[in-house]
Design a protein around this motif. Structure first.
Motif, PDB file in Angstrom:
ATOM      1  N   ARG A 864      -3.742  -5.529   2.067  1.00 53.13           N
ATOM      2  CA  ARG A 864      -3.883  -4.264   2.793  1.00 53.13           C
ATOM      3  C   ARG A 864      -2.566  -3.494   2.920  1.00 53.13           C
ATOM      4  O   ARG A 864      -2.563  -2.276   3.034  1.00 53.13           O
ATOM      5  CB  ARG A 864      -4.454  -4.516   4.194  1.00 53.13           C
ATOM      6  N   GLU A 865      -1.452  -4.208   2.930  1.00 60.03           N
ATOM      7  CA  GLU A 865      -0.176  -3.530   3.093  1.00 60.03           C
ATOM      8  C   GLU A 865       0.425  -3.100   1.762  1.00 60.03           C
ATOM      9  O   GLU A 865       1.554  -2.600   1.721  1.00 60.03           O
ATOM     10  CB  GLU A 865       0.797  -4.441   3.854  1.00 60.03           C
ATOM     11  N   SER A 866      -0.312  -3.276   0.684  1.00 57.58           N
ATOM     12  CA  SER A 866       0.163  -2.796  -0.611  1.00 57.58           C
ATOM     13  C   SER A 866       0.304  -1.278  -0.569  1.00 57.58           C
ATOM     14  O   SER A 866      -0.540  -0.579  -0.010  1.00 57.58           O
ATOM     15  CB  SER A 866      -0.815  -3.181  -1.720  1.00 57.58           C
ATOM     16  N   ARG A 869      -2.505   0.931  -1.634  1.00 55.15           N
ATOM     17  CA  ARG A 869      -3.667   0.984  -0.747  1.00 55.15           C
ATOM     18  C   ARG A 869      -3.381   1.790   0.522  1.00 55.15           C
ATOM     19  O   ARG A 869      -4.060   1.657   1.516  1.00 55.15           O
ATOM     20  CB  ARG A 869      -4.125  -0.429  -0.382  1.00 55.15           C
ATOM     21  N   MET A 870      -2.369   2.615   0.495  1.00 57.74           N
ATOM     22  CA  MET A 870      -1.989   3.468   1.622  1.00 57.74           C
ATOM     23  C   MET A 870      -1.500   2.630   2.800  1.00 57.74           C
ATOM     24  O   MET A 870      -2.233   2.290   3.724  1.00 57.74           O
ATOM     25  CB  MET A 870      -3.179   4.332   2.064  1.00 57.74           C
ATOM     26  N   THR A 874       4.254   2.900   6.812  1.00 56.81           N
ATOM     27  CA  THR A 874       5.333   3.695   6.220  1.00 56.81           C
ATOM     28  C   THR A 874       5.189   5.185   6.487  1.00 56.81           C
ATOM     29  O   THR A 874       6.034   5.966   6.053  1.00 56.81           O
ATOM     30  CB  THR A 874       5.368   3.475   4.692  1.00 56.81           C
ATOM     31  N   LEU A 875       4.141   5.594   7.201  1.00 55.12           N
ATOM     32  CA  LEU A 875       3.888   7.016   7.338  1.00 55.12           C
ATOM     33  C   LEU A 875       4.734   7.686   8.409  1.00 55.12           C
ATOM     34  O   LEU A 875       4.544   8.870   8.695  1.00 55.12           O
ATOM     35  CB  LEU A 875       2.410   7.268   7.608  1.00 55.12           C
ATOM     36  N   ILE A 990      -3.756  11.480  10.451  1.00 54.40           N
ATOM     37  CA  ILE A 990      -3.962  11.563   9.017  1.00 54.40           C
ATOM     38  C   ILE A 990      -4.330  10.202   8.443  1.00 54.40           C
ATOM     39  O   ILE A 990      -5.203  10.090   7.567  1.00 54.40           O
ATOM     40  CB  ILE A 990      -2.702  12.122   8.324  1.00 54.40           C
ATOM     41  N   GLU A 991      -3.677   9.144   8.932  1.00 48.84           N
ATOM     42  CA  GLU A 991      -3.861   7.816   8.360  1.00 48.84           C
ATOM     43  C   GLU A 991      -5.316   7.385   8.351  1.00 48.84           C
ATOM     44  O   GLU A 991      -5.800   6.780   7.384  1.00 48.84           O
ATOM     45  CB  GLU A 991      -3.035   6.780   9.138  1.00 48.84           C
TER      46      GLU A 991
END
Length: 1009
Positions: A864-866, A869-870, A874-875, A990-991
């Motif tokens: 999931r943290e790839s 895959r968003m 990091t946003l 947004i996420e």
């Protein structure tokens, strides 16, 4: 239990999971994922499969589960029902394992061996070089089950329910670097005859005549290969493992070649790093071959497919139906027990395989990131205050010289070779490319855009005349669906024809089915773009025409089939033809619904010239037409009457076979209105009707025959392209052909789409048409090959600058105002290369014990943290988001920036009206406004991106004030989206939307019940 049966099954499973010795050195694509999870997969193959074979181990597993539940291994069903209320998952697992143990014991060792052999036989039917599909089998009995629901006609092929995922990215040009040297693997066409072949399988082999070239100056070694079938004699000489032997031969030839003996490269390529390890060259040869011969497909529903086939296999191969109905009463229990054990084992393997395949499917279906966004615009869109900075940009100036030959030949008289502010003012159709400028200048440019008349652009996307996307076409269509839903009026595509040498990569022995899978999904994906009055045109030739027509009718329905157009592509037969001179291609035409209305084609000068005015009729030119009809006088007695020639006073009756075309009443009107023509001297024996040009439909009916003098031919198309690029050989369509189709299917303000864009002929045709009739047609073009940058994009830049080219140089500057946007998307290969599995607390249980949970956990949760895959974490720094991307040499990994702003715009599907940059002190804000149609009408959007790392309460308060007072400034929006943290009222993260719109439902990787 036979050790041989177990080891054979384990070896087969290693092939299925692509972790055998042959793939150990492959670090691309799905191989990378399998290597990362090799331990888990090995545990499944080595331990769990062996556990089923080892009765003692299976008994211990049942006893262990019983101890966890606190029951006796032989407890009755009532006791098991009691504990199931407390621990339902483990109780059900215990029940299944105990049943397996009992049945496996009942069938005995011979029965277990038989089950394992059947499982090997079953799985072997469906796997070949990384792909799952029914393999051809020589058998008189039915081997496979074809799903059929009673359709009158059904088109079916081997991999119908699979995504075609192969690209030619590394086929024609595979390169890597060795220190200061570059090594390229390139393909040359085979020079041997192909009529003496054993089967359809093709092999990579060193080119026999031109195997190697070394450029000392460039320090580049080029190794030339053929990719072809082998003859019966070659097959006999090579024997088994022919491709491996051909690779060995290539390696030996390269190792022994004198041409690189003294360059220092030979040793680096051919030396083994350690005993028993392959040299660099051996590893690269293996990668090249494997990359281009395996993993062509991803199955969309592997679990249901294999389970359906399993049921069919069991009925066909395991059940002794012949014993039923004979005199003796058969003992069915042994069959039932064997089938139960077979289904249990097979379903465990199927679930494991399906989850792996579904994981790949989700990565393929994931909407891809936009990696680069830039714009090309003619200078008349840019205010003059930016001209000095533009002239100072050496890269842009050099690009203009390369594109337009400024300073050479005729162009010297146009500007003397000096590009300054005065030159820009005198050449409004020079095309600026924002890729040559920094982000700050690009921001200012987009905010200051103007129309050619100097008025400011208030709607960014309305001002953009075209969109180019560098991407695999299915991925581009997948990302754009929401933005352009039901907005395209006409689609034209010119897909690969699957001739065998047109660059389309197909799996050996699956040439036609590979092509059908490729084209079907792309057309299905494009259907959502068409408006309800839209049209679809596709070129093709006889190689796939028969299957393609059936497929298109299946997709669009037979009722929406319009016609098969025949294009005369040559003006004379080819000289090297032994059978028929092939002079035509086909174009299939479909509509999206009955709302489509075809347009008339503009009258040609020749057609208009047929209208004359010999009697100076004030209504203008006219053409005489027949005054009779196709019916006999008996069939239309009311049309059988005498007509008097007013000049000769002769009474004229119609011939028996053709009555008059008009009733006596209408004839009288025609006489009174001077619509009857008796010839220049009035002596004709039969009248004609004067058909006035001013009164007919201003156009001609489209026909199914497209003659080359009307729409062009292949030689014309080649000359068109050579006028822009004298040294490029490329198979293209003439712009007149594409223009003809657009005239039939689209209007002056329509959106045209081409997702096999090639050299950009569709955009060229659109620009030509807009220039001629002041239309506002727009285009969407998709292409992934290198000629996106070398042919398609520069062709459009050249057409905008001048409409008259020769030898690669413009003959004038009679261009047109134009602006287009171009994107580069993340590829599927990029996605795979950016999958990372985070280290979490591992559950130390077998995959069987967890009933598939462990695999779902590792594939979904741990990835999931790839970044592909968003990664939400990091946003807080959205402008620093990057993906790892392999360089052209395939040896180095570079960090490629991701355009999250543009990606999110397409995920939402909004029409962007403004895109601007604001600053709150030193904090950069990227602000997007847009709109989108909904059931409630047009809804407005405000999207705000900024860097929030390290923010506290004070920064959030300042952020709220800045957004509400400066950015919103009293305006209301239906939707507000902001990244990371915020305190702005009614705003959404947004996420949350980003992840949902990009990935959809990741629970779908779980096996179907």
């Amino acid at each position: 239990m036979s050790d041989n049966s177990v080891s054979t099954l384990q070896k087969l499973l290693r092939q299925l999971f692509q972790i055998n010795e042959e793939t150990a050195d492959l670090d691309f694509g799905i191989y990378r994922i399998m290597h990362l999870k090799k331990g888990a997969v090995d545990a499944f193959i080595q331990n769990d499969i062996a556990q089923i074979a080892d009765m003692a181990a299976l008994k211990e597993a049942v006893s262990s589960l019983a101890r966890e539940l606190g029951v006796d291994p032989e407890c009755d069903e009532a006791e098991l029902e009691r504990v199931q209320q407390v621990n339902p998952a483990n109780a059900e697992l215990f029940r299944t394992k105990r049943d397996l143990l009992r049945r496996a014991a009942d069938i005995g060792e011979a029965g277990r061996n038989d089950v394992f052999n059947h499982l090997i036989s079953f799985l072997s039917r469906y796997y070949d070089e990384g792909d799952f599909m029914p393999l051809p089998r020589a058998s008189s009995s039915r081997t496979y089950a074809v799903p059929y629901n009673g359709e009158e006609v059904m088109l079916y092929w081997a991999n119908k329910d699979q995504y075609y995922i192969k690209t030619g990215e590394h086929f024609q040009n595979f390169l890597f670097r060795v220190g200061e040297y570059t090594v390229r693997f390139r393909l040359r066409d085979a020079e041997t005859e192909q009529n003496n072949t054993r089967d359809e399988r093709r092999y990579f082999m060193l080119h026999p005549k031109y195997p190697l070239e070394y450029d000392e100056k460039a320090k580049t070694l080029t190794i030339w290969f053929e990719y072809r079938q082998i003859s019966t004699e070659e097959n006999k000489a090579l024997g088994q493992n022919a491709q491996a032997k051909l690779v060995e031969q290539a390696y030996d030839a390269i190792r022994m070649w004198d041409g690189i003996a003294f360059t220092g490269l030979q040793a680096s390529l051919c030396q083994s790093p350690a005993k028993g390890q392959k040299s660099l060259l051996e590893r690269k040869l293996a990668q090249y071959v494997r990359r281009n011969t395996s993993d062509y497909f991803i199955h969309k529903n592997l679990g249901p497919f294999l389970r359906q086939e399993l049921d069919f296999y069991i009925k066909n191969e395991m059940m002794n139906l012949d014993a039923i109905g004979t005199g003796a009463k058969p003992n069915l229990q042994p069959y039932v027990d064997r089938i139960w054990v077979m289904k249990y084992l097979a379903n465990q393997v199927i679930d494991f395989l399906a989850q792996m395949e579904n994981f790949q499917k989700k990565l393929w279906e994931k909407k891809k990131f936009v990696l680069q966004t830039d714009y090309c615009m003619t200078i008349d869109h840019i205010p003059e205050k930016h001209y000095p900075a533009i002239c100072a940009n050496e890269r842009q100036v050099q690009e203009w010289k390369n594109l337009y030959g400024i300073g050479e030949g005729a162009q010297q008289t146009l500007g003397g070779g000096k590009i300054d502010v005065a030159f820009l003012k005198g050449h409004p159709y020079l095309m600026l490319d924002t890729a040559f400028f920094d982000a700050t200048f690009k921001d200012h440019l987009l905010e200051d855009l103007q129309h050619p008349d100097g008025t400011p652009v208030t709607d960014l996307e309305e001002a953009i005349g075209g969109l180019l996307i560098k991407s695999e076409n299915w991925q581009a269509l997948n990302l754009l669906q929401e933005r352009y839903k039901e907005q395209v009026k006409c689609i034209y595509i010119d897909p690969p024809y699957n001739t065998g040498n047109d660059g389309f990569l197909y799996k050996d022995n699956y040439r036609h089915s590979s092509w059908l899978s490729m084209i079907k999904d792309r057309i299905l994906c494009s259907m959502g773009f068409l408006s309800d009055d839209g049209s679809f045109f596709s070129s093709i030739d006889d190689n796939e025409a028969d299957l393609y027509e059936v497929l298109l009718k299946e997709i669009y329905s037979p009722t929406n089939f319009l016609a098969t157009l025949v294009w005369q592509k040559r003006y004379s037969p080819p000289p090297d033809t032994s059978n028929f001179g092939y002079m035509h291609e086909l174009i299939f035409a479909f509509r999206s619904s009955e709302k489509f209305q075809r347009n008339l084609l503009p009258l040609t000068e020749e057609q208009i010239g047929r209208y004359r005015n010999p009697d100076n009729d004030p209504r203008g030119p006219w053409k005489p037409t027949d005054y009779t009809c196709r019916y006999t006088v008996d069939e239309r007695s009311n049309l059988n009457y005498p007509i008097i020639n007013p000049y000769t006073h002769q009474e004229i009756w119609p011939n028996y076979s053709r009555a008059w075309a008009f009733s006596q009443e209408v004839h009288k009107i025609n006489e009174n209105e001077n619509r009857i023509w008796w010839g220049s001297d009035g002596s004709n024996n039969v009248p004609s009707l004067k058909n006035f040009l001013s009164e007919i439909q201003q156009g001609s009916m489209p026909t199914t025959i497209l003659f080359h003098d009307t729409v062009g031919h292949t030689d014309e198309a080649a000359k068109e392209l050579r006028a822009f690029f004298p040294n490029i050989k490329f198979t293209v369509k003439p712009t007149r052909l594409v223009r003809h189709l657009i005239q039939i299917g689209a209007n002056k303000d329509s959106l045209i789409q081409d997702f096999f864009a090639g050299s950009g002929t569709t955009a060229h045709a659109v620009l030509n048409m807009n220039k001629e009739d002041d239309g506002t047609r727009k285009y969407i073009l998709v292409e992934m090959a290198d000629y996106f940058d070398t042919v398609m994009k520069p062709r459009i830049e050249k057409v905008a600058y001048s409409s008259n080219w020769k030898g690669g140089k413009p003959q004038d500057t009679d261009g047109q105002s134009h602006m287009f946007k171009y994107l580069t998307l993340e590829s599927y290969e990029d996605t795979l290369n950016n999958i990372e599995f985070s280290a979490r607390d591992s559950v130390q249980k077998s995959l069987f014990d967890l009933d598939g949970y462990f695999l779902r956990y590792m594939l979904d949760v741990e990835s999931r943290e790839s970044l592909c895959r968003m990664n939400h974490s990091t946003l807080d720094r959205p402008f620093d988001y990057t993906l790892a991307r392999k360089t052209a040499s395939q040896d180095n990994i570079a960090r490629m920036p991701v355009d999250l702003v543009e990606t999110f715009n397409y995920l939402l599907g909004i029409h962007v009206t403004t895109l601007r940059t604001e600053y709150n002190g030193e904090i950069k804000y990227r602000v997007v406004t847009g709109e989108k149609a909904s059931e409630n009408g047009m809804e407005t959007y405000l999207i705000i991106w900024r860097t929030t790392a390290g923010w506290g309460a004070a920064e959030l308060a300042s952020d709220r004030t800045f957004v509400t007072e400066k950015i919103m400034a009293g305006r209301e929006f239906d939707h507000i989206h902001m990244n990371d943290r915020f305190t702005v009222a009614k705003a959404k993260k947004i996420e949350d939307s980003f992840h949902r719109l990009m990935e959809g439902d990741w629970d779908a990787i779980r096996p179907a019940a």
